[in-house]
Design an enzyme around this catalytic site. Sequence first.
Site, PDB file in Angstrom:
ATOM      1  N   SER A 171      -5.362   7.865   9.467  1.00 16.28           N
ATOM      2  CA  SER A 171      -5.000   6.597   8.838  1.00 16.28           C
ATOM      3  C   SER A 171      -6.161   6.014   8.051  1.00 16.28           C
ATOM      4  O   SER A 171      -7.325   6.122   8.462  1.00 16.28           O
ATOM      5  CB  SER A 171      -4.561   5.591   9.892  1.00 16.28           C
ATOM      6  OG  SER A 171      -4.397   4.295   9.328  1.00 16.28           O
ATOM      7  N   GLU A 189      -6.772   3.068   8.038  1.00 16.98           N
ATOM      8  CA  GLU A 189      -7.329   2.006   8.879  1.00 16.98           C
ATOM      9  C   GLU A 189      -8.671   2.412   9.487  1.00 16.98           C
ATOM     10  O   GLU A 189      -9.446   1.550   9.907  1.00 16.98           O
ATOM     11  CB  GLU A 189      -6.340   1.644   9.992  1.00 16.98           C
ATOM     12  CG  GLU A 189      -5.090   0.925   9.516  1.00 16.98           C
ATOM     13  CD  GLU A 189      -5.367  -0.511   9.063  1.00 16.98           C
ATOM     14  OE1 GLU A 189      -6.239  -1.162   9.662  1.00 16.98           O
ATOM     15  OE2 GLU A 189      -4.703  -0.967   8.124  1.00 16.98           O
ATOM     16  N   TYR A 227      -5.907  -0.046  16.550  1.00 16.28           N
ATOM     17  CA  TYR A 227      -5.214   1.095  15.947  1.00 16.28           C
ATOM     18  C   TYR A 227      -6.206   1.963  15.167  1.00 16.28           C
ATOM     19  O   TYR A 227      -6.225   3.190  15.308  1.00 16.28           O
ATOM     20  CB  TYR A 227      -4.103   0.588  15.029  1.00 16.28           C
ATOM     21  CG  TYR A 227      -3.379   1.654  14.257  1.00 16.28           C
ATOM     22  CD1 TYR A 227      -2.316   2.358  14.822  1.00 16.28           C
ATOM     23  CD2 TYR A 227      -3.733   1.958  12.941  1.00 16.28           C
ATOM     24  CE1 TYR A 227      -1.640   3.335  14.107  1.00 16.28           C
ATOM     25  CE2 TYR A 227      -3.067   2.931  12.219  1.00 16.28           C
ATOM     26  CZ  TYR A 227      -2.017   3.619  12.805  1.00 16.28           C
ATOM     27  OH  TYR A 227      -1.361   4.592  12.089  1.00 16.28           O
TER      28      TYR A 227
END
Length: 319
Positions: A125, A127, A149
């Site tokens: 990801s 992120e 996350y």
Amino acid sequence: MKRALICGVSGQDGAYLARLLVEKGYEVYGGSRDAQMATFRNLTRLGIHQDIKVLSISVVDFRSVLQTLLKVKPDEVYNLAGQSSVGLSFEQPVETLESISVGTLNLLEAIRFSGLPIRFYNAGSSECFGDTGKEAANELTPFRPRSPYGVAKAAAFWQVANYREAYQLHASTGILFNHESPLRPERFVTQKIVKAACRIANGSTEILTLGNIDIARDWGWAPDYVEAMWAMLQQDQADDYVIATGQTNKLRAFIDVVFQAVGLNWQNHVRVDPDLFRLTDIAEGYANADKAQKKLKWAAHHTMKEVGKLMVDGYLEQN
């Protein structure tokens, strides 16, 4: 006939990947925590439920993972399982870390233990990067995650890299930036916007309440991105790739596209609530996917504007 196991087949990416692999002639097994209770509505919506052999697998249970691998003996394993919401990860940090990081480790260790020549894809990801400012993140950009996350995804990324180097597993991570579709659940802000806009256009008097609409993201089309996942496992050498469109837009621009698609001015129907702002959020996300374009011959086919309109069309078709 190649055989693939998709962990997390009931989600957005799992369903589109399953469809792609079926079209390519694969025998596809789809894993879910409880296959007897799951609805697999996304597979049904794509018209492929009957083409997928569904089975129960818990990626946080090593025994379950190993038994499944030894039973199915897949050529390719796609790890799309785990808690998928950044916002929810602040409320469920332990579940997030276990389902993503421990789940990935169990899959890697089971592949190593089994001795089977399995090629492994891990869903990474953007992120992981955190806030890079105006810098377009590539595969060499340092990770500075700003959510539970992102932390979990970063841990899983390094586990994959370690098993690839230490045990010569064909294991790759796709570092995917935001990618959307009509299969997104409403807890994702893009689908929340689409559904509210369509309801308002149909006569609802509601006001759509959102958090920070000045965040900027690279939004792509999920069916494009699963093609990149498959392409990674067709390479002679496993590697990690940033997958993105290369175009970044503010959330307010996405809102404008969606409301225009249903003939409305969003400013008459949207309210910003500071209470919905995340504890730590990424202000802007920029991506450099040149490596994927050069090595995988992959490029995104849809822009953010097209994604917004396609999501509206998808919702209207179903309602």
